[in-house]
Design a protein around this motif. Structure first.
Motif, short mmCIF file in Angstrom:
data_model
loop_
_atom_site.label_atom_id
_atom_site.label_comp_id
_atom_site.label_asym_id
_atom_site.label_seq_id
_atom_site.Cartn_x
_atom_site.Cartn_y
_atom_site.Cartn_z
N ASN A 28 0.82 -1.21 0.00
CA ASN A 28 0.00 0.00 0.00
C ASN A 28 0.86 1.26 0.00
OD1 ASN A 28 -3.09 -0.46 0.20
ND2 ASN A 28 -2.17 -2.08 1.46
N SER A 91 -2.26 -4.28 -2.86
CA SER A 91 -2.61 -2.97 -2.34
C SER A 91 -4.11 -2.67 -2.48
CB SER A 91 -1.82 -1.89 -3.08
OG SER A 91 -2.19 -0.61 -2.61
N LYS A 92 -4.67 -2.13 -1.41
CA LYS A 92 -6.04 -1.62 -1.47
C LYS A 92 -6.06 -0.21 -2.02
CE LYS A 92 -7.60 -4.49 2.33
NZ LYS A 92 -7.75 -4.54 3.77
N VAL A 115 -6.77 3.73 4.22
CA VAL A 115 -6.27 2.36 4.09
C VAL A 115 -5.07 2.15 5.03
CG1 VAL A 115 -5.18 0.69 2.53
CG2 VAL A 115 -7.08 2.12 1.72
#
Length: 159
Positions: A28, A91-92, A115
């Motif tokens: 992320n 990754s969000k 996040v």
């Protein structure tokens, strides 16, 4: 040293779980970093000079955090992810492309913190439970810094 402990004296299973979560945070952060870099390069408009410098501060800070997270994973005895394919699949935070509007860029930064902050809080709890002061201190520092940045970026947007 007991066989269930790693080189720094922490439980191997807990360290593996922490490393997996740290790799999620790393992925992320890499996308967050690339987004901030893009905002820095592409920003236009009335607040150009102010935001250009702010985004540079942000991506430089993110680059330091990326390195710290990767080195913490190594310290725990595991391997940090290191390919963009891994980062983008895990990754969000999604890549922000061709954003030149300052308010839109700042909104994307705030969405990134939505996040990052919960992941860091989860890692703080996990590291506390496993007596991993190194990871705990790192997450505590990140949380404190980012809570202030969220306040500041939100104030900029009049939220």
């Amino acid at each position: 040293m007991a066989s269930n402990l790693n080189l720094i004296g922490l439980d191997k299973k807990a360290s593996q779980e922490l490393s997996e979560k740290l790799n999620e945070l790393l992925a992320n952060y890499q996308i967050f970093y690339m987004n901030a870099r893009g905002f820095h390069w592409n920003i236009k408009g009335e607040k150009f000079f102010e935001l250009h410098m702010k985004f540079e501060e942000l991506y430089n800070d993110s680059l330091i955090k990326v390195d710290e997270i990767a080195e913490r994973i190594l310290t725990l005895g595991y391997t940090p992810l290191h390919t963009y394919a891994d980062y983008s699949s895990l990754s969000k935070i999604k890549a922000a492309k061709n954003i030149s509007n300052g308010k839109e860029a700042i909104q994307k930064i705030l969405e990134g913190y939505e996040v990052l902050l919960p992941l860091e809080r989860e890692l703080l709890e996990m590291s506390g439970d496993s007596n991993d002061e190194g990871t705990n201190a790192l997450m505590s520092d990140y949380i404190r810094e980012q809570e202030k940045l969220i306040w500041m970026y939100s104030a900029y947007l009049n939220q």
